[in-house]
Design an enzyme around this catalytic site. Structure first.
Site, PDB file in Angstrom:
ATOM      1  CE  LYS A   1     110.782  93.322 -24.177  1.00 53.51           C
ATOM      2  NZ  LYS A   1     109.537  92.882 -24.633  1.00 53.51           N
ATOM      3  CB  THR A   2     113.266  89.172 -23.925  1.00 53.01           C
ATOM      4  OG1 THR A   2     112.330  88.118 -23.578  1.00 53.01           O
ATOM      5  CG2 THR A   2     114.442  88.575 -24.086  1.00 53.01           C
ATOM      6  CB  ILE A   3     111.172  87.995 -18.444  1.00 55.47           C
ATOM      7  CG1 ILE A   3     110.225  87.295 -19.244  1.00 55.47           C
ATOM      8  CG2 ILE A   3     110.947  89.284 -17.765  1.00 55.47           C
ATOM      9  CD1 ILE A   3     108.987  86.838 -18.362  1.00 55.47           C
ATOM     10  CG  ASP A   4     110.976  84.785 -22.806  1.00 51.30           C
ATOM     11  OD1 ASP A   4     110.417  84.675 -21.871  1.00 51.30           O
ATOM     12  OD2 ASP A   4     110.359  84.922 -23.749  1.00 51.30           O
TER      13      ASP A   4
ATOM     14  NE  ARG B   1     102.581  90.218 -26.674  1.00 47.68           N
ATOM     15  CZ  ARG B   1     103.880  89.759 -26.281  1.00 47.68           C
ATOM     16  NH1 ARG B   1     104.833  89.897 -27.008  1.00 47.68           N
ATOM     17  NH2 ARG B   1     103.912  89.655 -25.030  1.00 47.68           N
TER      18      ARG B   1
ATOM     19  NE  ARG C   1     104.509  79.590 -28.015  1.00 47.35           N
ATOM     20  CZ  ARG C   1     103.551  79.912 -29.169  1.00 47.35           C
ATOM     21  NH1 ARG C   1     103.164  80.905 -28.954  1.00 47.35           N
ATOM     22  NH2 ARG C   1     103.737  79.100 -30.161  1.00 47.35           N
TER      23      ARG C   1
ATOM     24  NE  ARG D   1     104.333  89.439 -18.914  1.00 52.68           N
ATOM     25  CZ  ARG D   1     103.645  89.775 -19.859  1.00 52.68           C
ATOM     26  NH1 ARG D   1     104.348  89.176 -21.288  1.00 52.68           N
ATOM     27  NH2 ARG D   1     102.473  90.639 -19.914  1.00 52.68           N
TER      28      ARG D   1
ATOM     29  CD  GLU E   1     104.287  80.091 -22.288  1.00 55.65           C
ATOM     30  OE1 GLU E   1     105.406  81.045 -21.961  1.00 55.65           O
ATOM     31  OE2 GLU E   1     103.054  80.765 -22.615  1.00 55.65           O
TER      32      GLU E   1
ATOM     33  N   GLY F   1     106.238  92.035 -24.261  1.00 46.20           N
ATOM     34  CA  GLY F   1     105.664  91.813 -22.943  1.00 46.20           C
ATOM     35  C   GLY F   1     106.869  92.787 -21.934  1.00 46.20           C
TER      36      GLY F   1
ATOM     37  CD  GLU G   1     102.381  84.601 -11.576  1.00 43.54           C
ATOM     38  OE1 GLU G   1     102.701  84.732 -12.769  1.00 43.54           O
ATOM     39  OE2 GLU G   1     101.444  83.977 -11.189  1.00 43.54           O
TER      40      GLU G   1
ATOM     41  CG  ASP H   1     109.610  89.134 -33.879  1.00 43.34           C
ATOM     42  OD1 ASP H   1     110.529  88.576 -34.104  1.00 43.34           O
ATOM     43  OD2 ASP H   1     108.523  88.576 -33.626  1.00 43.34           O
TER      44      ASP H   1
END
Lengths: 556, 556
Positions: free
Chosen positions: B202-205, B145, B252, B428, B311, B81, B426, B176
């Site tokens: 990297k990850t917005i999470d 992905r 998630r 990312r 989420e 993502g 919106e 991953d």
């Protein structure tokens, strides 16, 4: 109260406004144009407003004014949906009042028009104003959707203005609220109540636009927020290359928001309700337009895209209007029978026998989950709540179906996967853009001048908005000038006319000239978030709609 | 290409980065710490990575380095993502390479890891870099992905790096992808393939966090966007005073996004998945927490509020996990019978007989439309697609039901009306905040130094992020240091461990200490949109999570 860094910084922003409004009130001379007539139906509207009809547009220039600088008592109302900048209208009005006479008082009616009816108000002191300068939302005094229409409501308003000894009431609202303002103004004059009524054009929808009213406040900020988010989604789509994003945008009646966002972001598709109605488009035609773009982009291996959908588009499709009408009638007439039906299958079969064959065919063509919504989302009167229909899901379903057919025919070989979005609430209470901050403050200062000049039944306006704020022109426009007769709940009534998109106007034509290219190519623009501090070319961006309409006025 | 004003202005932004990285490569000395061990399960992980396991963390200081400044050929992948800042990782890497030797070449694999497997790449020239500096999205080379796991995929990757004569491959991705990077690195060393592999967090999470990895890139920008929108909705709620807004937020697995947004905006309720799991909360308990706030606020006549929902929260409720498992099993075993059932009523009755009484009771307690989703949103294997369950609607339904009970009991007399939102896409691909712009550029420059020093199987990191960027510290962390064993599709595998919220950590405790007050009072904060230009206190705001975790490190 904890406030964010930006919130704190916005307090320190000093709005720019027309130079003339910075003069002492006795140096602001009022110039009257000639008498005015309503937009249409003059012969019906004039008799309804014998006291306030036909007054002149007024302008303000440097000169001499003989103004009684007595302390004034003014009440204000925020009405309807939030629009960024409302607080600054009040701040501008407050500053205007205080500058002329520090003993003047400003009151705020709580929770919208109902506050006036039941006399629930607070004094808006300087301390309160300081907490809300240049901020978004309507939380200073709250808002509401009540009207002041019934004899009881009007009696309540009369009692309030008398008890509070108000010189004026300012109604900051949309078309209905300004219609209300006109009715109230007429009634007050007729009854010899001296309280003046002034309206202000508020709505993010952008559909209050007339000669010398170039935009409603909030439109600039809201569209910038939506355009930022649309740009982000478009960039995400172009990165992941796997989704078509269907984005529904607030704005039930007019599509100005969608059009402005399209001009700013260049999506693949943007539906325009006014065009749908004008061309009497069918649901199938709309589906085909989208499916066609999907197919053409699939050939380019671009199995992604962005579709903008005005919230109200469904009500502009003639055959949908007809279907909704027939469903409402059938279900109202046979509510008892209908309610015994257990499965959607049974309901569908029943419906098919109680509406016209054309409507039945249309109903049958819709995806089941959305068709089911048509039968369940009913208000207490049995009428469909159109605003609850998920148009974005309806179109995704129809496009999916159409693409499956095309795949069978061998004319489409791409992949289609969709995401639905709805942007609305997140755009209504943001810190106003510098434009809306300045514009609203200028409106507030203008309101004061209108009040000081004894006017009633006027809309406060500021125009020449493509020039620097010092050169903006404050004016007052008789509310009756903006009126037309319309059918409302089966009754012809005088209303402030909404301005829909002019399909011959420059904003739409600019869009229409490029949309075929945008449909197929990936031509996205990424506006980014609203900037408040920094270089002027970033912080003072005007809406495309305003700029294009300005060009049109200069070079028709 | 038409670009927006902000887009143009962002091109001119010059990222700030650690002073040490501005030295010529021969003046950047590498310092090695001692050997490392994996987070856990060392005895299982070590044998799986005999060649790259246990290497030291490396730091870079001013000194002398004996570096062969031969031209390098480096390939890069954007995986998974989108996260704001990805382009700047590549720009930093490009600048590092070019500064050391203008004959070095950078390549970009198109469409994510698959590009490496099938050898689809472009050369990332200076002209391309200039078009993407300081911009959001992954559209420079696209993302994907796919994994590089099967023997065929790995063989493809080997062929590509050999054919392209790559000195290094940089994998910019999440847990991953970085696990993949470790596996590939080990394999390459084992096979005598000289191509080095470097990973980037990297990850917005925000769930890639370890010692010396203070945040993953993109988290700062994404949470600022969501917090802005949440603030707007909160202000709208406090103006209209008629809706409870249920806002689902992307993320998630971990709830860092929701927690950061809560700390920035002070909503009435914010669910934290980690807490739900830890306390083994039931769906009813979660419902009661929200309903309780609604009731208490109704007493204050505040029939509105904001609820943040991560989420993935549903998967953290033990009883829901059990229900989902039992439904999956029942429907897999009896698919044929189940598919003959026509109505939801029949399905529900059937389900009740094929799952445990506890799960059946839970299923029966859910609103029908959501319960129906549990039966229909199934993947081709018959498994429930949990990510498609509309948790926000589920909770609205349950709270509505609970409030109706309380109304009957006479303990609630308010009005409850809810709106649902989902914020994800919106956030990312926005222009990265100054922080992410600088951070990513610094990561890119760090990658180059790791490559120049001949390292493989390392994660590039930059820490000390609460200091000015010149004082940030670049380092390299062995990927195996971040590993644990986990069950994936029934198989125990080595993976880069995600970092969930520490319920004893300062961010959560800061939230927990205030949330009871926020639940009842209206304590909203309105962060406003990301500012890029203007005073530093507006443009360089650090995430609350980063700041609180920094405080915790200093004063544990």
């Amino acid at each position: 109260m904890t406030v964010s860094q930006l919130h704190k910084a916005r307090y320190a922003y000093i709005p720019r406004f027309p130079a003339i409004l910075d003069e002492p009130i006795e140096s602001i001379a009022m110039q009257k144009e000639q008498e005015t007539a309503s937009i249409a139906n003059t012969e019906e509207i004039q008799p309804l407003f014998p006291h306030i009809y036909g007054k002149p547009v007024v302008h303000f220039v440097k000169g001499t004014a003989h103004i009684d600088k007595k302390p004034l008592r003014v009440g204000t109302i925020l009405s309807g949906g939030q629009a960024p900048g409302g607080h600054n209208v009040i701040a501008g009005l407050y500053d205007g009042l205080q500058k002329a006479n520090p003993n003047s008082k400003l009151f705020g009616f709580l929770g919208g028009p109902e506050g006036l009816v039941i006399g629930r108000a607070i004094e808006i002191t300087g301390a309160i104003i300081e907490k809300y300068r240049n901020t978004g939302g309507f939380d200073m005094i709250g808002s509401g959707r009540a009207k002041i229409e019934t004899p009881e409501q009007i009696a309540g308003a009369v009692e309030t203005v008398k008890r509070m000894e108000l010189d004026a009431v300012v109604i900051i609202g949309g078309d209905d609220s300004n219609t209300n303002a006109a009715v109230l103004s007429e009634y007050f004059v007729q009854q010899g109540i001296a309280t003046q009524i002034i309206g202000v054009p508020k709505t993010i929808d952008g559909d209050l636009k007339y000669d010398m009213v170039e935009t409603s406040f909030g439109f600039d900020t809201a569209t910038k927020i939506y355009a930022d988010l649309i740009g982000n989604i478009a960039r995400d789509a172009n990165s992941a290359k796997k989704y078509w994003h269907f984005i529904k945008l607030m704005g039930r009646f007019a599509s100005h928001i969608a059009l402005e966002c399209a001009l700013r972001t260049q999506p693949n598709i943007c539906l325009i309700s006014e065009e749908v109605a004008e061309k009497k488009m069918t649901l199938q035609q709309i589906t085909d337009i989208i499916a066609d773009a999907v197919v053409k982009r699939a050939v380019r291996k671009e199995n992604f895209g962005v579709v903008l959908i005005p919230e109200g588009v469904i009500e502009f499709i003639p055959e949908m209007k007809q279907l909704i009408k027939e469903l409402n009638e059938a279900m109202a007439q046979h509510a008892d029978t209908f309610n015994t039906l257990e499965t959607f299958k049974q309901q569908k079969a029943w419906v098919a026998q109680h509406i016209s064959p054309e409507s039945a065919a249309l109903f049958a063509s819709m995806p089941e989950d959305i068709a089911a919504e048509f039968l369940t989302d009913r208000d207490p009167h049995g009428n469909l709540q159109v605003s609850r229909i998920e148009t974005e899901h309806l179109l995704i379903g129809l496009v999916t179906k159409r693409l499956a057919e095309l795949k069978k025919e061998g004319t489409y070989t791409g992949k289609f996967s969709a995401q639905a979005h709805f942007f609305g609430y997140e755009g209504r209470a943001e810190f106003p853009s510098n434009f809306d901050t300045d514009y609203c403050y200028a409106l507030g200062r203008t309101i004061f001048v209108l009040i000081a000049n004894g006017l009633t039944g006027y809309l406060a306006s500021v125009y020449n908005l493509t020039a620097p704020p010092a050169e903006w022109k404050p004016c007052g426009i008789p509310l009756t000038k903006l009126m037309d007769m319309e059918l409302r709940s089966g009754k012809k009534q005088p209303v402030i006319k909404k301005t829909v998109i002019d399909l011959n106007g420059k904003p739409f034509k600019t869009f229409a000239a490029q949309r075929e290219q945008w449909a197929v190519e990936t031509a996205y623009i990424f506006p980014g978030p609203i900037q408040y501090f920094g270089p002027s070319e970033l912080c003072d961006i005007l809406s495309k709609t305003l700029l294009l309409e300005h060009e049109e006025r200069i070079h028709p």
